[in-house]
Design a protein around this motif. Structure first.
Motif, PDB file in Angstrom:
ATOM      1  N   LEU A 193       5.337 -18.882  53.903  1.00 31.33           N
ATOM      2  CA  LEU A 193       4.408 -17.909  54.478  1.00 31.33           C
ATOM      3  C   LEU A 193       3.208 -18.599  55.127  1.00 31.33           C
ATOM      4  O   LEU A 193       2.704 -18.146  56.162  1.00 31.33           O
ATOM      5  CB  LEU A 193       3.936 -16.929  53.393  1.00 31.33           C
ATOM      6  CG  LEU A 193       5.011 -15.960  52.873  1.00 31.33           C
ATOM      7  CD1 LEU A 193       4.466 -15.110  51.737  1.00 31.33           C
ATOM      8  CD2 LEU A 193       5.534 -15.066  53.998  1.00 31.33           C
ATOM      9  N   ILE A 194       2.769 -19.709  54.535  1.00 37.60           N
ATOM     10  CA  ILE A 194       1.661 -20.476  55.134  1.00 37.60           C
ATOM     11  C   ILE A 194       2.103 -21.051  56.482  1.00 37.60           C
ATOM     12  O   ILE A 194       1.368 -20.978  57.480  1.00 37.60           O
ATOM     13  CB  ILE A 194       1.204 -21.604  54.185  1.00 37.60           C
ATOM     14  CG1 ILE A 194       0.510 -21.005  52.948  1.00 37.60           C
ATOM     15  CG2 ILE A 194       0.253 -22.562  54.903  1.00 37.60           C
ATOM     16  CD1 ILE A 194       0.194 -22.028  51.879  1.00 37.60           C
ATOM     17  N   ILE A 195       3.307 -21.619  56.520  1.00 34.70           N
ATOM     18  CA  ILE A 195       3.827 -22.180  57.774  1.00 34.70           C
ATOM     19  C   ILE A 195       3.990 -21.085  58.818  1.00 34.70           C
ATOM     20  O   ILE A 195       3.594 -21.253  59.982  1.00 34.70           O
ATOM     21  CB  ILE A 195       5.173 -22.889  57.521  1.00 34.70           C
ATOM     22  CG1 ILE A 195       4.946 -24.173  56.717  1.00 34.70           C
ATOM     23  CG2 ILE A 195       5.872 -23.218  58.841  1.00 34.70           C
ATOM     24  CD1 ILE A 195       6.230 -24.852  56.290  1.00 34.70           C
ATOM     25  N   LEU A 196       4.582 -19.958  58.416  1.00 33.47           N
ATOM     26  CA  LEU A 196       4.788 -18.846  59.340  1.00 33.47           C
ATOM     27  C   LEU A 196       3.463 -18.356  59.905  1.00 33.47           C
ATOM     28  O   LEU A 196       3.322 -18.127  61.116  1.00 33.47           O
ATOM     29  CB  LEU A 196       5.518 -17.707  58.630  1.00 33.47           C
ATOM     30  CG  LEU A 196       5.931 -16.511  59.488  1.00 33.47           C
ATOM     31  CD1 LEU A 196       6.952 -16.945  60.536  1.00 33.47           C
ATOM     32  CD2 LEU A 196       6.498 -15.394  58.624  1.00 33.47           C
TER      33      LEU A 196
ATOM     34  N   ILE B 272       4.458  -6.055  57.828  1.00 35.05           N
ATOM     35  CA  ILE B 272       5.667  -6.849  58.072  1.00 35.05           C
ATOM     36  C   ILE B 272       5.257  -8.269  58.459  1.00 35.05           C
ATOM     37  O   ILE B 272       4.657  -8.479  59.527  1.00 35.05           O
ATOM     38  CB  ILE B 272       6.525  -6.207  59.182  1.00 35.05           C
ATOM     39  CG1 ILE B 272       6.884  -4.756  58.792  1.00 35.05           C
ATOM     40  CG2 ILE B 272       7.792  -7.014  59.422  1.00 35.05           C
ATOM     41  CD1 ILE B 272       7.609  -3.987  59.867  1.00 35.05           C
ATOM     42  N   PRO B 273       5.552  -9.274  57.624  1.00 42.53           N
ATOM     43  CA  PRO B 273       4.964 -10.601  57.820  1.00 42.53           C
ATOM     44  C   PRO B 273       5.611 -11.462  58.884  1.00 42.53           C
ATOM     45  O   PRO B 273       5.079 -12.505  59.242  1.00 42.53           O
ATOM     46  CB  PRO B 273       5.129 -11.242  56.434  1.00 42.53           C
ATOM     47  CG  PRO B 273       6.362 -10.611  55.885  1.00 42.53           C
ATOM     48  CD  PRO B 273       6.360  -9.197  56.400  1.00 42.53           C
ATOM     49  N   PHE B 274       6.786 -11.063  59.426  1.00 42.64           N
ATOM     50  CA  PHE B 274       7.526 -11.952  60.314  1.00 42.64           C
ATOM     51  C   PHE B 274       7.101 -11.796  61.768  1.00 42.64           C
ATOM     52  O   PHE B 274       7.899 -11.438  62.631  1.00 42.64           O
ATOM     53  CB  PHE B 274       9.032 -11.706  60.168  1.00 42.64           C
ATOM     54  CG  PHE B 274       9.504 -11.796  58.752  1.00 42.64           C
ATOM     55  CD1 PHE B 274       9.248 -12.917  57.992  1.00 42.64           C
ATOM     56  CD2 PHE B 274      10.199 -10.747  58.175  1.00 42.64           C
ATOM     57  CE1 PHE B 274       9.672 -13.001  56.681  1.00 42.64           C
ATOM     58  CE2 PHE B 274      10.633 -10.827  56.864  1.00 42.64           C
ATOM     59  CZ  PHE B 274      10.365 -11.956  56.110  1.00 42.64           C
ATOM     60  N   GLY B 275       5.849 -12.074  62.074  1.00 40.85           N
ATOM     61  CA  GLY B 275       5.409 -11.974  63.458  1.00 40.85           C
ATOM     62  C   GLY B 275       3.909 -11.843  63.560  1.00 40.85           C
ATOM     63  O   GLY B 275       3.165 -12.024  62.599  1.00 40.85           O
ATOM     64  N   GLY B 276       3.444 -11.513  64.745  1.00 36.12           N
ATOM     65  CA  GLY B 276       2.027 -11.330  65.019  1.00 36.12           C
ATOM     66  C   GLY B 276       1.871 -10.873  66.453  1.00 36.12           C
ATOM     67  O   GLY B 276       2.832 -10.890  67.221  1.00 36.12           O
ATOM     68  N   PHE B 277       0.685 -10.472  66.824  1.00 33.62           N
ATOM     69  CA  PHE B 277       0.491  -9.951  68.176  1.00 33.62           C
ATOM     70  C   PHE B 277      -0.976  -9.992  68.567  1.00 33.62           C
ATOM     71  O   PHE B 277      -1.873 -10.094  67.717  1.00 33.62           O
ATOM     72  CB  PHE B 277       1.001  -8.499  68.275  1.00 33.62           C
ATOM     73  CG  PHE B 277       0.262  -7.536  67.387  1.00 33.62           C
ATOM     74  CD1 PHE B 277      -0.837  -6.829  67.862  1.00 33.62           C
ATOM     75  CD2 PHE B 277       0.655  -7.334  66.077  1.00 33.62           C
ATOM     76  CE1 PHE B 277      -1.530  -5.952  67.048  1.00 33.62           C
ATOM     77  CE2 PHE B 277      -0.021  -6.455  65.250  1.00 33.62           C
ATOM     78  CZ  PHE B 277      -1.123  -5.761  65.747  1.00 33.62           C
TER      79      PHE B 277
ATOM     80  N   GLY C  92      16.886 -17.621  55.550  1.00 32.50           N
ATOM     81  CA  GLY C  92      17.425 -18.972  55.589  1.00 32.50           C
ATOM     82  C   GLY C  92      16.348 -20.029  55.739  1.00 32.50           C
ATOM     83  O   GLY C  92      16.452 -21.127  55.178  1.00 32.50           O
ATOM     84  N   LEU C  93      15.294 -19.703  56.478  1.00 33.97           N
ATOM     85  CA  LEU C  93      14.209 -20.666  56.682  1.00 33.97           C
ATOM     86  C   LEU C  93      13.476 -20.980  55.385  1.00 33.97           C
ATOM     87  O   LEU C  93      12.960 -22.093  55.210  1.00 33.97           O
ATOM     88  CB  LEU C  93      13.215 -20.136  57.723  1.00 33.97           C
ATOM     89  CG  LEU C  93      13.663 -20.206  59.181  1.00 33.97           C
ATOM     90  CD1 LEU C  93      12.620 -19.574  60.090  1.00 33.97           C
ATOM     91  CD2 LEU C  93      13.914 -21.655  59.602  1.00 33.97           C
ATOM     92  N   VAL C  94      13.417 -20.008  54.477  1.00 30.43           N
ATOM     93  CA  VAL C  94      12.778 -20.269  53.183  1.00 30.43           C
ATOM     94  C   VAL C  94      13.487 -21.429  52.487  1.00 30.43           C
ATOM     95  O   VAL C  94      12.846 -22.340  51.955  1.00 30.43           O
ATOM     96  CB  VAL C  94      12.782 -19.002  52.301  1.00 30.43           C
ATOM     97  CG1 VAL C  94      12.287 -19.333  50.893  1.00 30.43           C
ATOM     98  CG2 VAL C  94      11.908 -17.910  52.909  1.00 30.43           C
ATOM     99  N   GLY C  95      14.829 -21.405  52.495  1.00 36.23           N
ATOM    100  CA  GLY C  95      15.582 -22.484  51.876  1.00 36.23           C
ATOM    101  C   GLY C  95      15.375 -23.816  52.576  1.00 36.23           C
ATOM    102  O   GLY C  95      15.236 -24.856  51.918  1.00 36.23           O
ATOM    103  N   LEU C  96      15.323 -23.799  53.911  1.00 33.67           N
ATOM    104  CA  LEU C  96      15.103 -25.038  54.661  1.00 33.67           C
ATOM    105  C   LEU C  96      13.715 -25.608  54.411  1.00 33.67           C
ATOM    106  O   LEU C  96      13.539 -26.830  54.331  1.00 33.67           O
ATOM    107  CB  LEU C  96      15.313 -24.780  56.157  1.00 33.67           C
ATOM    108  CG  LEU C  96      16.750 -24.432  56.575  1.00 33.67           C
ATOM    109  CD1 LEU C  96      16.797 -24.102  58.066  1.00 33.67           C
ATOM    110  CD2 LEU C  96      17.697 -25.581  56.256  1.00 33.67           C
ATOM    111  N   VAL C  97      12.729 -24.726  54.288  1.00 39.61           N
ATOM    112  CA  VAL C  97      11.369 -25.181  53.960  1.00 39.61           C
ATOM    113  C   VAL C  97      11.361 -25.843  52.586  1.00 39.61           C
ATOM    114  O   VAL C  97      10.714 -26.876  52.374  1.00 39.61           O
ATOM    115  CB  VAL C  97      10.378 -24.002  54.009  1.00 39.61           C
ATOM    116  CG1 VAL C  97       9.055 -24.374  53.345  1.00 39.61           C
ATOM    117  CG2 VAL C  97      10.119 -23.585  55.444  1.00 39.61           C
TER     118      VAL C  97
END
Length: 373
Positions: A7-10, A58-63, A284-289
């Motif tokens: 979440l910090i990276i995102l 919804i945490p997956f984005g921004g604007f 999937g990105l959570v696992g890669l992180v």
């Protein structure tokens, strides 16, 4: 902890991208109505001047809501219409649009420099600048031939070979040349390959072993394991040299990412089976992180830089609702000499946004299936 790091990276990737739009718009005198982290519904917002700074559910984005980007009656005829983005020259609108991509590339460049100058990053021995050496260089698998002895033995790219053994005969401290010679002199024997996979700075690396029998798949039909090998170690550089290395790495990573994306889109358009399996979404990105952080801080910085480059290139695609789609609209308006009808532009952008959200849900569902597979 992995979820928190993710979440910090995102948040960092989104903030850098949206800050680029925000900063250039503000510097250009364009009104910015809202700077949001995440997508609505809004959890809370703080107004500072004319802009609302919001945190959304919804945490997956921004604007960034820039006045006039979705033309309406107010932005076209209202008292503040001169500060709407659609009232600006085309070159200034383009600057605002590309600012987000520029910030993502700048962030990736900065992360690569920090990684090279602090913890160091993995590098091949042939890429080391003159006057510098690699820390802990080891023979590492960089490619595996499908259906080869190494593939059947479930060796993986990134494995570091530490020894080879046949009965009582053992090859320690191997080089690429001695590995090739050892395999060539044992063309039919079962070879035990000792290797190290993942490690972290706090956990002592453990040596695992796999057994394989060479096959005549090498050059000129010679016995081979079916792997590509390179000597890879940790490259740590002083800041001035790290800036050069970071710039070179940014260029190569951006070029290879763009080529890979074009190849993927070609497969997607062609309807190739299993194309969706090549895509990783938020789950999937959570696992890669987690994998990257387990390898060390430098790996995590490097992985974040790759994500930032991917975000930049994806946003340049000429898809409605993305920066590239809006740039494409600007090009059409420039060619035709008049604005696209607001109702048409808004409808196309909304359709693009809905399709992107649908794709994100589909990829997330695929991630979940792969997680439980």
């Amino acid at each position: 902890m992995t979820i928190i790091i993710f979440l910090i990276i995102l948040g960092l990737l989104i903030l850098s991208h949206e800050f680029g739009h925000f900063f250039v718009a503000k510097r250009s005198g364009i009104r910015v109505n809202e700077f949001g982290l995440g997508f609505p519904p809004r959890l809370f917002g703080l107004r500072w001047g004319e802009t609302i700074y919001s945190l959304n559910l919804i945490p997956f984005g921004g604007f960034v809501k820039i006045y006039g980007e979705n033309p309406d009656e107010e932005s076209l005829t209202g008292v503040d219409r001169a500060r709407a983005i659609n009232a600006q020259p085309k070159w200034r609108q383009a600057l605002v649009l590309v600012a987000g991509v520029t910030m993502n590339l700048a962030l990736a460049w900065l992360l690569l420099i920090i990684a090279f100058s602090t913890t160091g990053l993995p590098a091949e021995i042939g890429s080391v600048p003159a006057g510098y050496t690699l820390d802990n260089p080891q023979v590492t698998i960089v490619a595996i031939k499908p259906n080869s002895p190494a593939a059947l033995a479930e060796l993986a790219v990134g494995d570091r070979i530490v020894h080879l053994r046949v009965n009582n005969e053992k090859l320690t401290d191997p080089t690429i040349e001695t590995i090739q010679s050892f395999v060539a002199t044992h063309p039919t024997a079962e070879i035990i390959v000792g290797y190290i996979r993942a490690h972290s700075s706090s956990i002592k690396p453990t040596i695992a072993e796999r057994a394989l029998r060479p096959a005549n798949i090498g050059l000129d039909g010679k016995p081979a394991m079916g792997v590509g090998l390179e000597v890879i170690g940790n490259l740590h550089l002083p800041l001035p040299r790290a800036i050069i290395a970071g710039t070179q790495s940014l260029w190569h990573l951006t070029k290879s990412t763009a080529i890979g994306l074009v190849s993927f889109l070609g497969s997607l358009i062609g309807g190739q089976k299993g194309t969706l399996d090549q895509v990783t979404g938020p789950v999937g990105l959570v696992g890669l992180v987690g994998d990257a952080s387990a390898l060390g801080f430098g790996y995590l910085l490097f992985f974040t830089a790759i994500l930032s480059i991917n975000l930049a290139i994806l946003n340049l695609l000429p898809i409605p609702a993305l920066d590239g789609g809006r740039l494409f609209f600007l090009l059409i308006e420039k060619i035709k000499g008049s604005p696209i009808k607001p109702a048409v532009a808004n409808a196309v952008n909304l359709t693009g946004f809905v399709l992107l959200m649908g794709l994100m849900l589909l990829v997330t569902y695929s991630d979940i299936l792969k997680f439980f597979a």
